[in-house]
Scaffold this active site. Structure first.
Site, PDB file in Angstrom:
ATOM      1  CG  ASN A  66      -9.249 -27.586  27.357  1.00 22.23           C
ATOM      2  OD1 ASN A  66      -9.120 -28.284  28.353  1.00 22.23           O
ATOM      3  ND2 ASN A  66      -8.454 -27.689  26.315  1.00 22.23           N
ATOM      4  CG  HIS A  68      -5.644 -27.338  32.954  1.00 17.82           C
ATOM      5  ND1 HIS A  68      -4.489 -28.107  32.984  1.00 17.82           N
ATOM      6  CD2 HIS A  68      -5.621 -26.678  31.779  1.00 17.82           C
ATOM      7  CE1 HIS A  68      -3.794 -27.878  31.879  1.00 17.82           C
ATOM      8  NE2 HIS A  68      -4.455 -27.014  31.127  1.00 17.82           N
ATOM      9  CG  HIS A 113      -4.771 -32.323  24.526  1.00 21.74           C
ATOM     10  ND1 HIS A 113      -3.752 -31.411  24.500  1.00 21.74           N
ATOM     11  CD2 HIS A 113      -4.318 -33.387  23.820  1.00 21.74           C
ATOM     12  CE1 HIS A 113      -2.739 -31.880  23.797  1.00 21.74           C
ATOM     13  NE2 HIS A 113      -3.051 -33.091  23.387  1.00 21.74           N
ATOM     14  NE  ARG A 156       0.217 -33.142  26.958  1.00 23.50           N
ATOM     15  CZ  ARG A 156       0.681 -32.041  26.356  1.00 23.50           C
ATOM     16  NH1 ARG A 156      -0.061 -30.961  26.270  1.00 23.50           N
ATOM     17  NH2 ARG A 156       1.889 -32.018  25.852  1.00 23.50           N
ATOM     18  NE  ARG A 180       1.590 -33.485  30.299  1.00 22.50           N
ATOM     19  CZ  ARG A 180       2.415 -32.660  29.654  1.00 22.50           C
ATOM     20  NH1 ARG A 180       2.253 -31.357  29.754  1.00 22.50           N
ATOM     21  NH2 ARG A 180       3.419 -33.114  28.939  1.00 22.50           N
ATOM     22  CD  GLU A 227      -7.209 -29.241  22.444  1.00 22.07           C
ATOM     23  OE1 GLU A 227      -6.106 -29.496  22.964  1.00 22.07           O
ATOM     24  OE2 GLU A 227      -7.811 -28.187  22.641  1.00 22.07           O
ATOM     25  CB  THR A 248      -0.624 -27.232  22.961  1.00 23.13           C
ATOM     26  OG1 THR A 248      -1.293 -28.312  23.594  1.00 23.13           O
ATOM     27  CG2 THR A 248      -0.396 -27.555  21.504  1.00 23.13           C
ATOM     28  CD  GLU A 273      -8.634 -24.084  18.765  1.00 23.59           C
ATOM     29  OE1 GLU A 273      -9.498 -24.947  18.544  1.00 23.59           O
ATOM     30  OE2 GLU A 273      -8.222 -23.813  19.909  1.00 23.59           O
ATOM     31  CG  HIS A 328      -2.748 -21.989  24.024  1.00 24.67           C
ATOM     32  ND1 HIS A 328      -2.723 -23.354  24.173  1.00 24.67           N
ATOM     33  CD2 HIS A 328      -1.810 -21.507  24.843  1.00 24.67           C
ATOM     34  CE1 HIS A 328      -1.791 -23.689  25.024  1.00 24.67           C
ATOM     35  NE2 HIS A 328      -1.227 -22.588  25.454  1.00 24.67           N
TER      36      HIS A 328
HETATM   37  N1  PXP Z   1      -7.116 -24.793  21.871  1.00 22.73           N
HETATM   38  C1  PXP Z   1      -6.154 -25.748  21.757  1.00 22.73           C
HETATM   39  C2  PXP Z   1      -5.950 -26.385  20.435  1.00 22.73           C
HETATM   40  C3  PXP Z   1      -5.408 -26.144  22.885  1.00 22.73           C
HETATM   41  O1  PXP Z   1      -4.450 -27.099  22.745  1.00 22.73           O
HETATM   42  C4  PXP Z   1      -5.682 -25.563  24.125  1.00 22.73           C
HETATM   43  C5  PXP Z   1      -4.928 -26.006  25.336  1.00 22.73           C
HETATM   44  O2  PXP Z   1      -5.163 -27.319  25.589  1.00 22.73           O
HETATM   45  C6  PXP Z   1      -6.696 -24.601  24.192  1.00 22.73           C
HETATM   46  C7  PXP Z   1      -7.377 -24.211  23.044  1.00 22.73           C
HETATM   47  C8  PXP Z   1      -7.093 -23.966  25.484  1.00 22.73           C
HETATM   48  O3  PXP Z   1      -6.037 -23.234  26.004  1.00 22.73           O
HETATM   49  P1  PXP Z   1      -6.140 -22.691  27.486  1.00 22.73           P
HETATM   50  O4  PXP Z   1      -6.283 -23.874  28.379  1.00 22.73           O
HETATM   51  O5  PXP Z   1      -4.861 -21.961  27.657  1.00 22.73           O
HETATM   52  O6  PXP Z   1      -7.356 -21.793  27.536  1.00 22.73           O
END
Ligand code: PXP
Length: 250
Positions: free
Chosen positions: A12, A15, A48, A50, A54, A75, A106, A156, A199
């Protein structure tokens, strides 16, 4: 029979965009991060978009659709706007997540059981254009059954509560959360759902989840992007990949 094979890693990149947006401008570039992640062994890229934009922007999604050679897991919240964007791009996968403007991330899984009708209608056109539809939920039987009924192909499981308990040193809660994830992975698999998880996962928390034979994919972002400050993105991803393979015995 649960799959014992290689576990997929979805990286992901949200960030990277968070850091970029802290100053505006173009750096660091999430597309560059996605390309490095691909080379480092990511099996997919997750982003994602959003509602408040952001981190990831519409332009980022367009760029990812153009440059990626691995699948994009898009996402999104269950809103009309996001559905239109997904139908336009037709990413390999969409993951429906809950979204509140005020939350930092999330925070919980989607309430599928309460929104069953709406969600069934919402995901049908996405499935029709060929997107693999995943629903982000807590390790809760009621939500899994509802996800199955609405026609999702994938769930998930939210690993946030397990990871939070670990980092707070509350090992009793951590073990309870892990057990729930284990049981619900097996339950979802028995219904014919593909099981993913994610997550908050880190080097310290990934292995017990990676070891569940029913889990086919982990989506990991924040920790990896943070760790890449110290190690570089490619080594940070490679270490996660190594830990996953070790836990899996592959
Ligand atoms: N899976 C989903 C559905 C998420 O919303 C997120 C966070 O955006 C993640 C995985 C990844 O989480 P993290 O960034 O904490 O590793």
């Amino acid at each position: 029979m649960a799959n014992q094979g290689k576990l997929r890693l979805g990286v992901n990149i949200d960030h990277v965009a968070t850091v970029r947006n802290a100053r505006g401008g173009a750096y660091p570039d999430p597309l560059r991060a996605a390309k490095i992640a691909q080379e480092a062994g990511a099996d997919g890229i997750t982003a994602h978009l959003r509602e408040d934009r952001r981190h990831i922007s519409d332009t980022d999604i367009e760029g990812l659709m153009e440059v990626l050679t691995v699948p994009l897991n898009f996402e999104m919240a269950a809103t009309d706007e996001m559905q239109q964007i997904a139908l336009r791009h037709k990413p390999h996968a969409v993951c429906i997540v809950p979204e509140k403007r005020e939350e930092r991330t999330t925070e919980g899984g989607l309430e599928v059981a309460r929104e069953e009708n709406h969600l069934a209608h919402f995901i049908a056109p996405l499935r029709d254009v060929g997107c693999r539809v995943s629903i982000f939920i807590a390790a809760d039987k009621r939500q899994i059954e509802a996800a199955h009924r609405i026609g999702a192909q994938v769930i998930e499981l939210h690993t946030g509560a397990y990871c939070d308990a670990h980092s707070e040193g509350d090992m009793a809660t951590r073990d309870r959360e892990l057990e729930a994830l284990r049981e619900m992975s097996a339950f979802a698999h028995s219904l014919g759902l593909e099981v993913h998880a994610g997550h908050g996962l880190t080097y310290d928390t990934v292995q017990p989840v990676a070891a569940f034979p029913e889990v086919m994919e982990l989506n990991i972002g924040h920790f990896l992007i943070g760790e890449s400050i110290f190690l570089g993105l490619e080594p940070a991803i490679q270490e996660m990949r190594r830990l996953m393979d070790e836990a899996r015995g592959t």
